[in-house]
Design an enzyme around this catalytic site. Structure first.
Site, mmCIF file in Angstrom:
data_model
loop_
_atom_site.group_PDB
_atom_site.id
_atom_site.type_symbol
_atom_site.label_atom_id
_atom_site.label_comp_id
_atom_site.label_asym_id
_atom_site.label_seq_id
_atom_site.Cartn_x
_atom_site.Cartn_y
_atom_site.Cartn_z
ATOM 1 N N PHE A 1 32.315 29.968 62.206
ATOM 2 C CA PHE A 1 32.854 28.747 61.598
ATOM 3 C C PHE A 1 33.944 28.127 62.465
ATOM 4 C CE2 PHE A 1 31.766 31.099 57.456
ATOM 5 C CZ PHE A 1 30.516 30.493 57.364
ATOM 6 N N SER B 1 48.270 38.511 48.909
ATOM 7 C CA SER B 1 47.412 38.196 50.046
ATOM 8 C C SER B 1 48.112 37.252 51.007
ATOM 9 C CB SER B 1 46.154 37.517 49.502
ATOM 10 O OG SER B 1 45.445 36.900 50.536
ATOM 11 N N ASN C 1 31.222 36.939 52.126
ATOM 12 C CA ASN C 1 32.079 35.789 52.432
ATOM 13 C C ASN C 1 32.884 36.040 53.694
ATOM 14 O OD1 ASN C 1 31.706 34.255 49.900
ATOM 15 N ND2 ASN C 1 32.588 36.105 48.996
ATOM 16 N N TYR D 1 41.642 30.853 43.838
ATOM 17 C CA TYR D 1 41.915 32.273 44.107
ATOM 18 C C TYR D 1 43.338 32.440 44.626
ATOM 19 C CZ TYR D 1 42.228 36.577 46.801
ATOM 20 O OH TYR D 1 42.670 37.769 47.328
ATOM 21 N N ARG E 1 42.861 36.032 63.349
ATOM 22 C CA ARG E 1 43.354 36.719 62.155
ATOM 23 C C ARG E 1 43.963 38.067 62.532
ATOM 24 N NH1 ARG E 1 42.315 32.455 60.738
ATOM 25 N NH2 ARG E 1 41.242 31.683 58.878
ATOM 26 N N TYR F 1 48.428 41.446 51.854
ATOM 27 C CA TYR F 1 47.499 42.006 52.840
ATOM 28 C C TYR F 1 47.027 40.911 53.776
ATOM 29 C CZ TYR F 1 46.589 45.121 48.790
ATOM 30 O OH TYR F 1 46.673 45.933 47.705
ATOM 31 N N PHE F 2 46.836 41.285 55.039
ATOM 32 C CA PHE F 2 46.178 40.376 55.973
ATOM 33 C C PHE F 2 44.666 40.660 55.874
ATOM 34 C CE2 PHE F 2 49.394 37.621 57.734
ATOM 35 C CZ PHE F 2 50.449 38.074 56.975
ATOM 36 N N LYS G 1 47.072 34.350 43.151
ATOM 37 C CA LYS G 1 48.012 35.253 43.842
ATOM 38 C C LYS G 1 49.437 34.684 43.763
ATOM 39 C CE LYS G 1 45.014 38.325 45.067
ATOM 40 N NZ LYS G 1 44.928 39.524 44.230
ATOM 41 N N PHE H 1 45.049 46.478 41.737
ATOM 42 C CA PHE H 1 44.090 45.816 42.638
ATOM 43 C C PHE H 1 43.143 44.882 41.884
ATOM 44 C CE2 PHE H 1 44.680 49.979 44.818
ATOM 45 C CZ PHE H 1 45.027 49.547 46.082
HETATM 46 P P1 NAD Z 1 37.079 44.515 45.268
HETATM 47 O O1 NAD Z 1 36.343 43.424 44.595
HETATM 48 O O2 NAD Z 1 36.292 45.491 46.071
HETATM 49 O O3 NAD Z 1 37.962 45.321 44.212
HETATM 50 C C1 NAD Z 1 38.476 44.731 43.037
HETATM 51 C C2 NAD Z 1 38.064 45.606 41.883
HETATM 52 O O4 NAD Z 1 38.573 45.071 40.658
HETATM 53 C C3 NAD Z 1 36.536 45.693 41.722
HETATM 54 O O5 NAD Z 1 36.178 47.046 41.702
HETATM 55 C C4 NAD Z 1 36.257 45.001 40.365
HETATM 56 O O6 NAD Z 1 35.157 45.588 39.701
HETATM 57 C C5 NAD Z 1 37.583 45.204 39.651
HETATM 58 N N1 NAD Z 1 37.901 44.198 38.630
HETATM 59 C C6 NAD Z 1 37.907 42.848 38.760
HETATM 60 N N2 NAD Z 1 38.290 42.276 37.607
HETATM 61 C C7 NAD Z 1 38.544 43.267 36.723
HETATM 62 C C8 NAD Z 1 38.977 43.309 35.376
HETATM 63 N N3 NAD Z 1 39.223 42.189 34.675
HETATM 64 N N4 NAD Z 1 39.127 44.515 34.779
HETATM 65 C C9 NAD Z 1 38.884 45.654 35.461
HETATM 66 N N5 NAD Z 1 38.464 45.687 36.728
HETATM 67 C C10 NAD Z 1 38.303 44.495 37.357
HETATM 68 O O7 NAD Z 1 38.203 43.831 46.177
HETATM 69 P P2 NAD Z 1 39.175 44.474 47.264
HETATM 70 O O8 NAD Z 1 38.821 43.885 48.586
HETATM 71 O O9 NAD Z 1 39.248 45.925 47.108
HETATM 72 O O10 NAD Z 1 40.540 43.790 46.826
HETATM 73 C C11 NAD Z 1 41.470 44.418 45.970
HETATM 74 C C12 NAD Z 1 42.622 43.473 45.698
HETATM 75 O O11 NAD Z 1 43.200 43.064 46.935
HETATM 76 C C13 NAD Z 1 42.202 42.181 44.981
HETATM 77 O O12 NAD Z 1 43.216 41.837 44.079
HETATM 78 C C14 NAD Z 1 42.125 41.179 46.113
HETATM 79 O O13 NAD Z 1 42.344 39.874 45.659
HETATM 80 C C15 NAD Z 1 43.248 41.655 47.019
HETATM 81 N N6 NAD Z 1 43.080 41.249 48.419
HETATM 82 C C16 NAD Z 1 41.930 41.529 49.079
HETATM 83 C C17 NAD Z 1 41.756 41.089 50.393
HETATM 84 C C18 NAD Z 1 40.461 41.354 51.133
HETATM 85 O O14 NAD Z 1 40.202 40.658 52.117
HETATM 86 N N7 NAD Z 1 39.652 42.328 50.731
HETATM 87 C C19 NAD Z 1 42.785 40.387 51.032
HETATM 88 C C20 NAD Z 1 43.957 40.140 50.337
HETATM 89 C C21 NAD Z 1 44.107 40.571 49.018
HETATM 90 N N1 UFG Z 2 34.223 33.651 59.831
HETATM 91 C C1 UFG Z 2 33.109 33.232 60.526
HETATM 92 N N2 UFG Z 2 31.891 33.471 59.970
HETATM 93 C C2 UFG Z 2 31.717 34.109 58.772
HETATM 94 C C3 UFG Z 2 32.867 34.530 58.082
HETATM 95 C C4 UFG Z 2 34.105 34.277 58.637
HETATM 96 O O1 UFG Z 2 33.209 32.660 61.600
HETATM 97 O O2 UFG Z 2 30.572 34.282 58.328
HETATM 98 C C5 UFG Z 2 35.547 33.432 60.438
HETATM 99 C C6 UFG Z 2 36.471 32.559 59.590
HETATM 100 O O3 UFG Z 2 36.262 31.194 59.856
HETATM 101 C C7 UFG Z 2 37.852 33.074 60.007
HETATM 102 C C8 UFG Z 2 37.609 34.557 60.320
HETATM 103 O O4 UFG Z 2 36.199 34.674 60.540
HETATM 104 O O5 UFG Z 2 38.256 32.441 61.203
HETATM 105 C C9 UFG Z 2 38.007 35.468 59.166
HETATM 106 O O6 UFG Z 2 37.367 35.017 57.972
HETATM 107 P P1 UFG Z 2 37.339 35.926 56.642
HETATM 108 O O7 UFG Z 2 36.559 35.175 55.628
HETATM 109 O O8 UFG Z 2 36.892 37.298 56.979
HETATM 110 O O9 UFG Z 2 38.866 36.033 56.271
HETATM 111 P P2 UFG Z 2 39.921 34.911 55.867
HETATM 112 O O10 UFG Z 2 41.090 35.084 56.767
HETATM 113 O O11 UFG Z 2 39.315 33.589 55.809
HETATM 114 O O12 UFG Z 2 40.277 35.305 54.379
HETATM 115 C C10 UFG Z 2 40.448 36.669 53.975
HETATM 116 C C11 UFG Z 2 40.098 36.789 52.495
HETATM 117 C C12 UFG Z 2 41.120 36.054 51.677
HETATM 118 C C13 UFG Z 2 42.470 36.550 52.005
HETATM 119 C C14 UFG Z 2 42.733 36.386 53.475
HETATM 120 C C15 UFG Z 2 44.072 36.911 53.855
HETATM 121 O O13 UFG Z 2 38.828 36.256 52.227
HETATM 122 O O14 UFG Z 2 40.881 36.305 50.326
HETATM 123 O O15 UFG Z 2 41.732 37.083 54.209
HETATM 124 O O16 UFG Z 2 44.226 38.192 53.396
HETATM 125 F F1 UFG Z 2 43.378 35.851 51.319
#
Ligand code: NAD
Ligand code: UFG
Length: 349
Positions: free
Chosen positions: A223, A130, A203, A154, A236, A182-183, A158, A86
């Site tokens: 947005f 992702s 974000n 970013y 989404r 992941y979605f 991936k 992760f």
């Molecule tokens: P998160 O930031 O909560 O978890 C990532 C973890 O990795 C954190 O605990 C961070 O401290 C650790 N980390 C980062 N860089 C590191 C390094 N160099 N060495 C050791 N630890 C490190 O994020 P999350 O939402 O749990 O996401 C986990 C994974 O899933 C990520 O790779 C993210 O890109 C991917 N992902 C997340 C989402 C989402 O919307 N949350 C969607 C698609 C993919």
């Molecule tokens: N949105 C708002 N206001 C906000 C935040 C988001 O209107 O303050 C809207 C966005 O425009 C979008 C929807 O809510 O239409 C979802 O936005 P998110 O930022 O929650 O999610 P995204 O689909 O843009 O992206 C997320 C992660 C990405 C990941 C992607 C698919 O941020 O890293 O899901 O897994 F790649």
């Protein structure tokens, strides 16, 4: 049969902590490597409390993945059956400002991990990819065969890591690799003891909504309300984080299939939900009004993204169980118990 040992990189983070809990509940041993750059050690304390007797099967190392000697030491201590990877930075906007930070952390971290795994004969990997790799999809639902693209650094990390994994498997067929796309993960463990705790201004939609509900922010900025969708707002595929965590257990099981090489699966629900629908569901679950301010589209955002879930259902034997009501209920349960995340006790955040 002896319990399998799984190395979980980024296991203190949002998805990682929920997955570690499911691993422990499922009888696995988990060793977490996390540098805590975007996580709190309290998350793992809470995981231990929830895991009760299985807490003894969790070990945590505060280590950066790029620290090869430290990683070597961890692999020398334990023979891992598989790695769930992760760890990575994930803020899209920050990646645009600091591309080298993202390439260094996400790519160097992954390459170092793969090198150490190979050196220690552990060639079973589950990687967090992702839905961002689908870019602005021409049609929905997104199937795993869709063309791939990236709109920001970013997303490129991936894409690159997926390609690196495919090359690594091509060069050495002993590798078994599952790439999980992941979605939109949301919600929290139903106990309300672990959940998402972003640093700074969130974000993503649901962490932002949650902070409005607890009074930390005055309103949600929507947005874009001129998309060609049912109500004009972006659509989404939101997936409960516990369902997502279970998807990783299903992927681990799949790694023991002798036919698996380097394979990719979507993890989503297959259902599209608009921003306004999500806000309404959250208002219902929380009893809180979320004031909205309509704004222009966020650059780089797609209109409609949701998953085809067929492949994961058929081959991983996994399907998401929860809908948006449960996602919002559990998100609110976590938020109301921990309005300032893991630092709620002293309100320091
Ligand atoms: P998160 O930031 O909560 O978890 C990532 C973890 O990795 C954190 O605990 C961070 O401290 C650790 N980390 C980062 N860089 C590191 C390094 N160099 N060495 C050791 N630890 C490190 O994020 P999350 O939402 O749990 O996401 C986990 C994974 O899933 C990520 O790779 C993210 O890109 C991917 N992902 C997340 C989402 C989402 O919307 N949350 C969607 C698609 C993919
Ligand atoms: N949105 C708002 N206001 C906000 C935040 C988001 O209107 O303050 C809207 C966005 O425009 C979008 C929807 O809510 O239409 C979802 O936005 P998110 O930022 O929650 O999610 P995204 O689909 O843009 O992206 C997320 C992660 C990405 C990941 C992607 C698919 O941020 O890293 O899901 O897994 F790649």
């Amino acid at each position: 049969m002896a319990a399998q040992s799984i190395l979980v990189t980024g296991g203190a983070g949002y998805i990682g902590s929920h997955t570690v809990l499911q691993l422990l509940s499922g009888g696995y041993k988990a060793v977490v490597v996390d540098n805590l750059d975007n996580a709190s050690a309290v998350a793992l304390d809470r995981v231990k409390e929830l895991a009760a007797d299985a807490a003894k099967n969790l070990v945590f190392h505060r280590v950066d993945l790029r620290d090869k000697p430290a990683l070597e030491k961890i692999f020398a201590q334990t023979k891992f059956d598989a790695v769930i990877h992760f760890a990575g930075l994930k803020a899209v906007g920050e990646s645009v400002q600091k591309p080298l930070l993202y390439f260094n952390n996400n790519l160097t971290g992954t390459i170092t991990l793969l090198e150490v795994m190979a050196a220690h004969g552990c060639k079973n990997l589950v990687f967090s990819s992702s839905a961002t790799v689908y870019g602005w999809p021409k049609e929905v639902p997104c199937t795993e065969e869709f063309p791939l693209s990236a709109a920001n650094p970013y997303g490129r990390t991936k894409l690159f890591i997926e390609e690196i994994c495919r090359d690594v498997h091509r060069a050495d067929s002993e590798w078994k690799i599952i790439l999980l796309r992941y979605f939109n993960p949301v919600g929290a463990h139903p106990s309300g003891h672990i959940g998402e705790d972003p640093r700074g201004i969130p974000n993503n939609l649901m962490p932002y909504v949650q902070q409005v509900a607890v009074g930390r922010r005055p309103h949600l900025t929507v947005f874009g309300n001129d998309y060609k969708t049912k109500d004009g707002t972006g659509v989404r595929d939101y997936i409960h984080v516990v369902d997502l965590a279970d998807g990783h257990i299903a992927a681990l099981r799949k790694l023991s299939d002798p036919k698996i090489g380097c394979e990719v699966y979507n993890l989503g629900t297959g259902k599209g939900t608009s921003v306004l629908e999500m806000v309404t569901a959250f208002e219902k679950a929380s009893g809180k009004k979320i004031p909205l301010v309509m704004a222009g589209r966020r650059p780089g955002d797609a209109e409609i993204v949701y998953a085809s879930t067929e492949k994961a259902e058929k081959e991983l034997n996994w399907k998401a169980k929860f809908g948006i009501e449960e996602m919002c209920r559990d998100q609110w349960n976590w938020a109301s118990k921990n309005p300032y995340g893991y630092e709620s006790q002293d309100g320091a955040k």
